[in-house]
Scaffold this active site. Structure first.
Site, mmCIF file in Angstrom:
data_model
loop_
_atom_site.group_PDB
_atom_site.id
_atom_site.type_symbol
_atom_site.label_atom_id
_atom_site.label_comp_id
_atom_site.label_asym_id
_atom_site.label_seq_id
_atom_site.Cartn_x
_atom_site.Cartn_y
_atom_site.Cartn_z
ATOM 1 N N MET A 79 27.698 44.782 58.066
ATOM 2 C CA MET A 79 26.526 44.173 58.686
ATOM 3 C C MET A 79 26.708 44.189 60.203
ATOM 4 O O MET A 79 27.826 44.106 60.709
ATOM 5 C CB MET A 79 26.335 42.726 58.208
ATOM 6 C CG MET A 79 26.292 42.536 56.693
ATOM 7 S SD MET A 79 25.394 43.806 55.757
ATOM 8 C CE MET A 79 23.719 43.482 56.268
ATOM 9 N N TYR A 84 22.321 41.312 63.071
ATOM 10 C CA TYR A 84 22.147 40.662 61.775
ATOM 11 C C TYR A 84 22.637 39.215 61.826
ATOM 12 O O TYR A 84 22.011 38.329 61.248
ATOM 13 C CB TYR A 84 22.894 41.448 60.696
ATOM 14 C CG TYR A 84 22.748 40.937 59.276
ATOM 15 C CD1 TYR A 84 21.710 41.378 58.445
ATOM 16 C CD2 TYR A 84 23.657 40.016 58.752
ATOM 17 C CE1 TYR A 84 21.590 40.922 57.142
ATOM 18 C CE2 TYR A 84 23.554 39.559 57.449
ATOM 19 C CZ TYR A 84 22.513 40.010 56.648
ATOM 20 O OH TYR A 84 22.398 39.554 55.344
ATOM 21 N N GLY A 129 30.167 44.169 54.448
ATOM 22 C CA GLY A 129 28.899 44.274 53.727
ATOM 23 C C GLY A 129 28.639 45.648 53.130
ATOM 24 O O GLY A 129 27.867 45.769 52.173
ATOM 25 N N GLU A 152 35.991 40.623 56.906
ATOM 26 C CA GLU A 152 35.375 39.328 57.215
ATOM 27 C C GLU A 152 36.389 38.333 57.779
ATOM 28 O O GLU A 152 36.168 37.726 58.824
ATOM 29 C CB GLU A 152 34.709 38.733 55.966
ATOM 30 C CG GLU A 152 33.387 39.396 55.589
ATOM 31 C CD GLU A 152 33.550 40.618 54.690
ATOM 32 O OE1 GLU A 152 34.674 41.157 54.576
ATOM 33 O OE2 GLU A 152 32.539 41.041 54.094
ATOM 34 N N TYR A 248 19.438 51.097 21.592
ATOM 35 C CA TYR A 248 18.567 51.960 20.785
ATOM 36 C C TYR A 248 17.236 52.203 21.487
ATOM 37 O O TYR A 248 16.676 53.302 21.414
ATOM 38 C CB TYR A 248 18.324 51.361 19.393
ATOM 39 C CG TYR A 248 19.299 51.876 18.348
ATOM 40 C CD1 TYR A 248 19.489 53.246 18.168
ATOM 41 C CD2 TYR A 248 20.020 51.001 17.547
ATOM 42 C CE1 TYR A 248 20.387 53.719 17.217
ATOM 43 C CE2 TYR A 248 20.916 51.467 16.593
ATOM 44 C CZ TYR A 248 21.101 52.828 16.434
ATOM 45 O OH TYR A 248 21.973 53.301 15.505
HETATM 46 N N1 ACO Z 1 28.317 45.248 64.051
HETATM 47 C C1 ACO Z 1 27.801 45.467 65.285
HETATM 48 N N2 ACO Z 1 28.196 46.479 66.075
HETATM 49 C C2 ACO Z 1 29.138 47.300 65.593
HETATM 50 C C3 ACO Z 1 29.717 47.125 64.322
HETATM 51 C C4 ACO Z 1 29.260 46.041 63.527
HETATM 52 N N3 ACO Z 1 29.707 45.802 62.294
HETATM 53 N N4 ACO Z 1 30.644 48.083 64.140
HETATM 54 C C5 ACO Z 1 30.638 48.841 65.258
HETATM 55 N N5 ACO Z 1 29.730 48.371 66.132
HETATM 56 C C6 ACO Z 1 29.404 48.875 67.472
HETATM 57 C C7 ACO Z 1 30.364 48.398 68.541
HETATM 58 O O1 ACO Z 1 30.016 47.093 68.973
HETATM 59 C C8 ACO Z 1 30.168 49.450 69.580
HETATM 60 O O2 ACO Z 1 28.961 49.194 70.250
HETATM 61 P P1 ACO Z 1 28.785 49.504 71.839
HETATM 62 O O3 ACO Z 1 29.089 50.977 71.974
HETATM 63 O O4 ACO Z 1 27.377 49.156 72.126
HETATM 64 O O5 ACO Z 1 29.808 48.662 72.513
HETATM 65 C C9 ACO Z 1 29.959 50.715 68.759
HETATM 66 O O6 ACO Z 1 29.533 50.288 67.484
HETATM 67 C C10 ACO Z 1 31.200 51.546 68.579
HETATM 68 O O7 ACO Z 1 32.219 50.689 68.099
HETATM 69 P P2 ACO Z 1 33.761 50.851 68.505
HETATM 70 O O8 ACO Z 1 34.453 49.642 68.016
HETATM 71 O O9 ACO Z 1 33.866 51.176 69.933
HETATM 72 O O10 ACO Z 1 34.143 52.158 67.642
HETATM 73 P P3 ACO Z 1 35.564 52.626 67.103
HETATM 74 O O11 ACO Z 1 35.321 53.995 66.566
HETATM 75 O O12 ACO Z 1 36.607 52.422 68.125
HETATM 76 O O13 ACO Z 1 35.913 51.626 65.872
HETATM 77 C C11 ACO Z 1 35.339 50.425 63.868
HETATM 78 C C12 ACO Z 1 35.169 51.707 64.700
HETATM 79 C C13 ACO Z 1 36.798 50.328 63.377
HETATM 80 C C14 ACO Z 1 34.401 50.543 62.691
HETATM 81 C C15 ACO Z 1 35.014 49.180 64.731
HETATM 82 O O14 ACO Z 1 33.759 49.384 65.378
HETATM 83 C C16 ACO Z 1 34.932 47.912 63.945
HETATM 84 O O15 ACO Z 1 35.942 47.285 63.657
HETATM 85 N N6 ACO Z 1 33.693 47.472 63.569
HETATM 86 C C17 ACO Z 1 33.498 46.258 62.862
HETATM 87 C C18 ACO Z 1 33.855 46.404 61.404
HETATM 88 C C19 ACO Z 1 33.568 45.099 60.677
HETATM 89 O O16 ACO Z 1 34.391 44.212 60.689
HETATM 90 N N7 ACO Z 1 32.367 44.977 60.140
HETATM 91 C C20 ACO Z 1 31.853 43.756 59.627
HETATM 92 C C21 ACO Z 1 32.352 43.557 58.237
HETATM 93 S S1 ACO Z 1 31.912 41.940 57.659
HETATM 94 C C22 ACO Z 1 30.289 42.048 57.193
HETATM 95 O O17 ACO Z 1 29.751 43.120 57.031
HETATM 96 C C23 ACO Z 1 29.577 40.827 56.884
HETATM 97 C C1 V55 Z 2 28.160 39.735 54.379
HETATM 98 C C2 V55 Z 2 27.946 38.412 54.726
HETATM 99 C C3 V55 Z 2 26.656 37.907 54.756
HETATM 100 C C4 V55 Z 2 25.608 38.735 54.438
HETATM 101 C C5 V55 Z 2 25.815 40.055 54.080
HETATM 102 O O1 V55 Z 2 30.460 39.554 54.325
HETATM 103 C C6 V55 Z 2 27.096 40.564 54.050
HETATM 104 C C7 V55 Z 2 29.482 40.285 54.324
HETATM 105 C C8 V55 Z 2 27.372 35.758 55.424
HETATM 106 O O2 V55 Z 2 26.351 36.632 55.081
HETATM 107 O O3 V55 Z 2 24.359 38.232 54.462
#
Ligand code: ACO
Ligand code: V55
Length: 284
Positions: A79, A84, A129, A152, A248
């Protein structure tokens, strides 16, 4: 890959954050997370557009299999922490509720029970996510060097939405607990070992292998594959009595919707002796 018959269908929805191509050579609807500069993080716009795209491909006859993949270095980095989460913080509760629902609409309600077969082709980063659509796809093929993680905890939250529930569906408890509790990333090879994905292959073979598997699915009767998939997904949650009735019903629906498949299947083996069902399909 762009073949001559690969088209970006302008009559289908999509937009900036989702790219769609219909590949008529293979009957594949290629759907891309398309925010490469943000590592394909899912913002509210992408979630909205994904729903629209998947909904449209459902009714598109040319698409027999949907492949979900990412442009650039990521499958999806989860996400979008900015659009988000941060930008919905402090908004009215119903705004946040609706934003959450837009994610769930496509990741769970649409994709998990998608009527056509679906393959996640994990080309790169896959975090948080992104595990929901990953698990919601029927099959998953990863590049060996793709990096996965339940990150997370690394930024101070517990896994939300259906992340943990989805994970428990496909991987063993020890692996799940370790990775959700530590946030430690792992590669495609490890993902294959814990059965999060069917296979991990070198990056340069990823597309070819995905097309091969899609071809195995699309060479079969679409209604037989549909009934088989829905049968597995739903029946495990039913009593044996309800499951028998439902299975079925799907069995007979496949015969009703595609009369030829079964008739030809029996004829080729029993009468013409052109193939052996144990070893391959008569469509082969
Ligand atoms: N949300 C918002 N922006 C993001 C995300 C994210 N999940 N992932 C990457 N970006 C953005 C960065 O902020 C950056 O933006 P900018 O260029 O405007 O500064 C751009 O994407 C590139 O990111 P970098 O970190 O510079 O790219 P790199 O290739 O070095 O690293 C990686 C990639 C490892 C994926 C890193 O971006 C990262 O750790 N992202 C977050 C992963 C994460 O924890 N996601 C959330 C999981 S929890 C959930 O989904 C609820
Ligand atoms: C995630 C968390 C959210 C969501 C969607 O951890 C994905 C991932 C806390 O809410 O709405």
């Amino acid at each position: 890959m762009t073949t001559e018959t690969t088209t970006t269908p302008h009559h289908l929805p999509g937009g900036d954050t989702v790219r769609v191509e219909i590949d008529d050579d293979h009957g594949i609807g290629w759907v891309y997370f398309n925010r490469p500069e943000k590592r394909n993080a899912m913002n509210p716009k992408l979630n909205f557009e994904m729903f629209e795209v998947l909904d449209a491909l459902e009714g598109e006859d040319r698409v027999k299999v949907v492949v979900l993949t990412g442009t650039g270095a990521a499958w999806s980095a989860g996400m979008d922490l900015k659009e988000y989460f941060r930008e919905t913080d402090g908004k009215p509760r119903w705004v946040q509720h609706r934003v959450r629902g837009q994610g769930t609409n496509w990741q769970h309600r649409k994709l998990l029970n998608y009527p056509k077969p679906t393959i996640a082709m994990v080309n790169g980063w896959c975090f948080g996510g992104a595990f929901i659509p990953l698990v919601a796809c029927d099959l998953a093929i990863a590049s060996v060097d793709a990096q996965f993680g339940l990150s997370e905890v690394n930024w101070g939250v517990t896994p939300g939405n259906l992340v943990t529930r989805a994970l428990a569906e496909v991987i063993p408890t020890r692996d799940a607990m370790y990775h959700i509790m530590t946030g430690k990333p792992f590669d495609g090879r490890k993902a294959e070992q814990m059965r999060l994905v069917n296979e991990a292959v070198p990056a340069e073979q990823l597309r070819e292998r995905t097309i091969e598997i899609a071809g195995e699915l699309s060479s079969l009767s679409q209604w037989v594959v549909h009934g088989t998939k829905m049968g597995f997904r739903h029946s495990r949650l039913m009593s044996w009595e309800a499951a028998e009735d439902f299975l079925y019903a799907k069995h007979d629906q496949a015969i009703l919707f595609d009369e030829q498949a079964r008739a030809k299947g029996m004829q080729g083996f029993l009468d013409d002796k052109t193939y052996r069902p144990g070893l391959g399909t008569h469509e082969g």
